[in-house]
Design a protein around this motif. Structure first.
Motif, PDB file in Angstrom:
ATOM      1  N   ASP A 191      22.210  31.246   7.683  1.00 23.99           N
ATOM      2  CA  ASP A 191      21.966  30.973   6.270  1.00 23.99           C
ATOM      3  C   ASP A 191      20.921  31.932   5.708  1.00 23.99           C
ATOM      4  O   ASP A 191      21.090  32.486   4.612  1.00 23.99           O
ATOM      5  CB  ASP A 191      21.502  29.525   6.127  1.00 23.99           C
ATOM      6  CG  ASP A 191      21.181  29.149   4.696  1.00 23.99           C
ATOM      7  OD1 ASP A 191      22.012  29.401   3.818  1.00 23.99           O
ATOM      8  OD2 ASP A 191      20.087  28.597   4.463  1.00 23.99           O
ATOM      9  N   SER A 212      23.856  24.625   3.043  1.00 23.82           N
ATOM     10  CA  SER A 212      22.584  24.761   2.333  1.00 23.82           C
ATOM     11  C   SER A 212      22.454  26.100   1.626  1.00 23.82           C
ATOM     12  O   SER A 212      21.489  26.304   0.878  1.00 23.82           O
ATOM     13  CB  SER A 212      21.406  24.571   3.299  1.00 23.82           C
ATOM     14  OG  SER A 212      21.440  25.518   4.336  1.00 23.82           O
ATOM     15  N   TYR A 257      14.248  24.254   5.021  1.00 20.02           N
ATOM     16  CA  TYR A 257      15.419  24.555   4.201  1.00 20.02           C
ATOM     17  C   TYR A 257      15.123  25.681   3.211  1.00 20.02           C
ATOM     18  O   TYR A 257      16.037  26.365   2.747  1.00 20.02           O
ATOM     19  CB  TYR A 257      15.860  23.324   3.406  1.00 20.02           C
ATOM     20  CG  TYR A 257      16.498  22.209   4.195  1.00 20.02           C
ATOM     21  CD1 TYR A 257      16.700  22.311   5.571  1.00 20.02           C
ATOM     22  CD2 TYR A 257      16.912  21.038   3.571  1.00 20.02           C
ATOM     23  CE1 TYR A 257      17.275  21.281   6.290  1.00 20.02           C
ATOM     24  CE2 TYR A 257      17.499  19.996   4.282  1.00 20.02           C
ATOM     25  CZ  TYR A 257      17.671  20.124   5.648  1.00 20.02           C
ATOM     26  OH  TYR A 257      18.252  19.087   6.338  1.00 20.02           O
ATOM     27  N   LEU A 288      14.687  21.322  -3.740  1.00 20.84           N
ATOM     28  CA  LEU A 288      14.405  20.699  -2.450  1.00 20.84           C
ATOM     29  C   LEU A 288      13.364  19.590  -2.565  1.00 20.84           C
ATOM     30  O   LEU A 288      13.423  18.587  -1.851  1.00 20.84           O
ATOM     31  CB  LEU A 288      13.953  21.756  -1.441  1.00 20.84           C
ATOM     32  CG  LEU A 288      15.055  22.731  -0.996  1.00 20.84           C
ATOM     33  CD1 LEU A 288      14.477  23.812  -0.098  1.00 20.84           C
ATOM     34  CD2 LEU A 288      16.159  21.982  -0.261  1.00 20.84           C
ATOM     35  N   GLY A 319      14.154  17.561   0.623  1.00 24.24           N
ATOM     36  CA  GLY A 319      14.630  18.446   1.677  1.00 24.24           C
ATOM     37  C   GLY A 319      13.568  18.723   2.728  1.00 24.24           C
ATOM     38  O   GLY A 319      12.365  18.563   2.485  1.00 24.24           O
ATOM     39  N   LYS A 322      26.778  27.517   6.539  1.00 20.44           N
ATOM     40  CA  LYS A 322      25.893  26.362   6.327  1.00 20.44           C
ATOM     41  C   LYS A 322      25.915  26.026   4.839  1.00 20.44           C
ATOM     42  O   LYS A 322      25.698  26.903   4.000  1.00 20.44           O
ATOM     43  CB  LYS A 322      24.465  26.678   6.786  1.00 20.44           C
ATOM     44  CG  LYS A 322      23.513  25.482   6.773  1.00 20.44           C
ATOM     45  CD  LYS A 322      22.196  25.855   7.421  1.00 20.44           C
ATOM     46  CE  LYS A 322      21.143  24.753   7.254  1.00 20.44           C
ATOM     47  NZ  LYS A 322      21.512  23.527   7.974  1.00 20.44           N
ATOM     48  N   ASN A 353      20.784  27.725  10.601  1.00 20.30           N
ATOM     49  CA  ASN A 353      19.685  28.167   9.732  1.00 20.30           C
ATOM     50  C   ASN A 353      19.519  29.676   9.760  1.00 20.30           C
ATOM     51  O   ASN A 353      19.270  30.304   8.724  1.00 20.30           O
ATOM     52  CB  ASN A 353      18.379  27.500  10.182  1.00 20.30           C
ATOM     53  CG  ASN A 353      18.453  25.988  10.127  1.00 20.30           C
ATOM     54  OD1 ASN A 353      18.847  25.421   9.125  1.00 20.30           O
ATOM     55  ND2 ASN A 353      18.085  25.332  11.214  1.00 20.30           N
TER      56      ASN A 353
END
Length: 532
Positions: free
Chosen positions: A130, A185, A310, A301, A306, A183, A127
């Motif tokens: 990201d 995402s 996120y 999301l 999500g 990642k 995370n």
């Protein structure tokens, strides 16, 4: 040097504050998070992909193992602290490029210093990477817009662009490829930017041939991981399906939206101001793409159920614009008196919610501090029940206790038996923790058929004696397939999520138990391996 300090001194200072708070504020009684043990173990199994995440965390783990330490918590968490500090720096630099002064930089950097980013950056997870990559993409996009529109601003002065506009597009392509390797995402934010471009004047980017060059660069950089996914039958979809069934499918869109306020509550005024300015101000119209990008990320999301965090990659750019906007609107008149409050109030609010952001006290004292947030549902775990600590904190407890008790059971055996013991764990947190602490206690490598450990488990290992680490009671039907079944110990830490995890010594499995064990491992490996 004086010019650098005048422009970047405050940004560098805030970045250093972020780095040291992240690395040294957590109480040492809290160990690594269960996910961190898994990602750390990836460094011992370098590949272009893993079941849960792309390869970069594994590479970073490998670097720490070589140059720092193979079993030190600080060597694991230094990456999150570094990514957090770099994110603060880039957000401050964004504010500077938008002609923001010291006050704007302080507000922009404060957005990353406070709130949910505190917890994100203490963990060795994808995370943090990201968020940094998406922040860098936004910075490059701002520079692309400024150069394309001939808005050559830097601080209060007028500069010539350091790059032609097309180079910023190519760098965005490179960052996108690296983001995919960090990642998946990152795709949420890229979707938001794509939507923002379609809805604003920046749709001109689709007519620029360098935009397609950027796509080519991104694909080339991400290609090794994409090939790995193909070779392993795209485990990312299997992982997402399991995640959706066990967690995401039960998440409420309304709770997701409410948590967007709670996650960054201390700095709410900053990012909301930035969003409003981007969406409705004529002076911010060249940058409106970022306002629609945020709405696109949130909408996507919500549709996909999500998790609330996120969306954290969509906020840094809002902090930069919010800082600049609030500085502009409080420069003259009575509004200038609001500036001290804009600094003090977020600090006070951040102190109030600090127990939820970072475990800075002992576990017992953290339970007292977190009790006040039970009514907000912030102590609710995946089992939909309230507990004494947030789930992430409970996931940082009991791991060395587990290792010590496994080592005690292992070392109580004779040398001949110890040579023929196979340590098998139910979940990735258990096996990762045993491998992290195990060398200190003289343990051999542990294994599992959970998560990425499926790919690393030995083929048809010797299972004459098994030390089983299990979340569940072994049924009488299963234990009957072993000569002996001895419960040696269990995790007793009342605050640990692993409380009750059992350590069971199993000896001399019969042919049916051995065949079943081999069959399970073989079927799981075939699930993620293409026939040659």
């Amino acid at each position: 040097m004086k010019l650098f300090l005048r422009q970047y001194g405050l940004i560098v200072f805030l970045s250093l504050v972020k780095f040291f708070i992240t690395l040294f504020l957590p109480n040492p009684a809290f160990e690594l998070h269960r996910d961190e043990y898994l990602y750390w173990d990836q460094g011992a199994h370098l590949a272009w992909g893993y079941m849960e995440v792309p390869p970069i965390l594994g590479f970073l783990s490998y670097i720490s193992r070589i140059f720092l330490s193979a079993d030190s918590i600080w060597a694991v968490r230094i990456w999150g602290a570094l990514f957090g500090a770099l994110t603060v720096f880039m957000v401050g630099k964004m504010a500077l490029k938008l002609r923001g002064g010291l006050f704007a930089q302080a507000l922009a950097g404060g957005g990353i210093l406070l709130g949910a980013y505190l917890r994100i950056h203490i963990l060795f997870q994808a995370n943090a990477l990201d968020i940094l990559v998406c922040t860098l993409i936004c910075y490059e996009m701002i520079r692309y817009i400024q150069v394309s529109d001939k808005i050559y601003v830097d601080g209060g002065g007028i500069n010539q662009p350091s790059w032609p506009a097309r180079y910023y597009l190519l760098s965005i392509g490179l960052l996108t490829g690296l983001g995919v390797l960090g990642k998946y995402s990152v795709g949420f934010f890229l979707f938001g930017l794509f939507l923002g471009a379609l809805l604003t004047l920046q749709r001109r980017i689709f007519r620029d041939p360098y935009f397609y060059g950027a796509i080519l660069i991104a694909v080339c950089v991400a290609a090794p991981n994409l090939w790995w996914q193909y070779a392993h039958r795209f485990p990312v979809f299997h992982h997402f399906s399991e995640l959706y069934d066990s967690q995401l499918g039960r998440l409420s869109p309304l709770v997701f939206l409410m948590n967007q306020v709670l996650l960054l509550f201390p700095v709410l005024i900053i990012w909301v101001s930035g969003l409003i300015w981007l969406l409705f101000s004529k002076t911010a119209s060249p940058y409106r793409i970022f306002g629609f990008a945020y709405l696109g990320v949130i909408g996507l999301l919500v549709a996909l159920h999500g998790k609330d965090y996120y969306a954290l990659s969509a906020y840094p750019v809002l902090f930069a614009f919010g800082g600049v906007y609030l500085e502009k609107t409080t420069t003259y008149g009575w509004r200038s008196w609001l500036r001290p409050a804009m600094i003090v109030v977020p600090l006070v609010l951040a102190w109030f919610i600090l127990p939820l952001a970072i475990p800075y006290r002992s576990p017992e004292k953290m339970t007292e501090a977190c009790r006040n947030f039970k009514s907000l549902g912030l102590l609710k775990w995946e089992d939909d029940k309230d507990h004494a600590l947030p789930q992430d904190y409970a996931d940082m407890l009991g791991w060395e206790e587990l290792t010590q008790k496994v080592a005690k059971a292992y070392n109580s055996c004779s040398p001949d038996v110890k040579r023929r013991i196979y340590i098998h764990c139910d979940n990735y947190g258990q096996v990762g923790a045993l491998n992290f602490y195990g060398k200190k206690y003289g343990l051999p490598e542990a294994h599992s058929l959970n998560s990425s450990y499926i790919l690393w488990a030995p083929v048809h290992p010797s299972v004459e004696n098994i030390l089983l680490i299990s979340d569940h009671q072994l049924s009488a039907a299963k234990s009957a397939h072993f000569k002996s079944c001895i419960y040696t110990d269990s995790i007793v830490n009342p605050l640990a999520r692993e409380k009750g995890t059992r350590i069971i010594f199993l000896s001399s499995p019969d042919s049916a138990a051995t065949a079943s064990f081999y069959a399970e491992g073989d079927s799981l490996k075939r699930l993620f391996t293409r026939d040659k």
